[in-house]
Design a protein around this motif. Structure first.
Motif: not given
Length: 230
Positions: A29-47
């Motif tokens: 649950x910790x891993x899923x929470x961290x990775x989902x948050x990172x993927x969602x919030x980083x997406x515009x900047x990474x793009x």
């Protein structure tokens, strides 16, 4: 080249996972929470960085991205609304040639040394029968001399099984090695055992270890620390 470590404002909240009793389920649950948050919030900047052709590495344990670039890129990143801080992420250039190997001729100790007796480690071994058996220690430092007689028997990847037991994001060595010596010293204090088990040189001589290199010549940076921790 210069590298920057970009920390985003929106960090994941993993506190609700403390209510999950099962350890494996809680870790997932910790891993899923961290990775989902990172993927969602980083997406515009990474793009945007990809469109600009700027190399970057995303992280999830801290919601952050390591980015190639100097002062102009730093100014651009600081202007982005999702960015909280931008700090340097320095990396040392490799040495032009390897440092000469160091060694000594002192014999292994025959009695517990002062650093162990001063904290009563030998009493824990004899009176409580606690020697570290069943414990696995994760070491993050300058590396570990995997051939050292006091450490080789405790390596969890002994026999050449280095996957998930050794990682070197600095120099990409395939098996335990220590360029600086500091990590070998500290791990020896944790779980070293003298050759032939004449006497322990570490607090928990029956523990096992795995290792990761987060320092190069005693310099670290946040991205490579996270490589080890992740």
């Amino acid at each position: 080249g210069e590298r920057l470590f970009v920390i985003l404002k929106d960090q994941a909240d993993v506190r609700p996972t403390t209510a999950i009793a099962d350890r494996d389920a809680r870790m997932k649950a910790v891993y899923d929470t961290l990775t989902a948050q990172a993927n969602r919030t980083q997406a515009p900047l990474r793009r945007t960085l990809t469109q600009l052709g700027v190399a970057h590495t995303p992280y999830y344990l801290v919601n952050a991205i390591e980015v190639d670039g100097g002062l102009p890129m730093k100014a651009f990143l600081l202007a982005q609304p999702e960015v909280a801080r931008v700090i340097d992420s320095p990396r040392l250039r490799p040495l032009p040639e390897s440092a000469p190997a160091e060694g000594g001729d002192e014999p292994a100790p025959l009695i517990p040394q002062w650093n162990l007796t001063s904290i009563g480690a030998e009493r824990v071994w004899s009176e409580l029968r606690i020697t570290g058996s069943g414990i696995v220690v994760g070491q993050s430092d300058s590396g570990v001399d995997g051939a050292h007689a006091a450490l080789a028997p405790g390596y969890r990847g002994r026999g050449g099984n280095n996957d998930y037991n050794w990682l070197d994001p600095w120099n990409h060595s395939p098996s335990p090695v220590d360029v600086g010596g500091h990590g070998t010293h500290t791990l020896g204090s944790i779980l070293g055992r003298a050759a032939g088990r004449a006497v322990a040189t570490g607090v928990a001589p029956d523990a096992e270890w795995f290792g990761c290199v987060n320092l190069a010549r005693n310099l670290a940076n946040p991205a490579l620390y996270l490589d080890c921790l992740q």
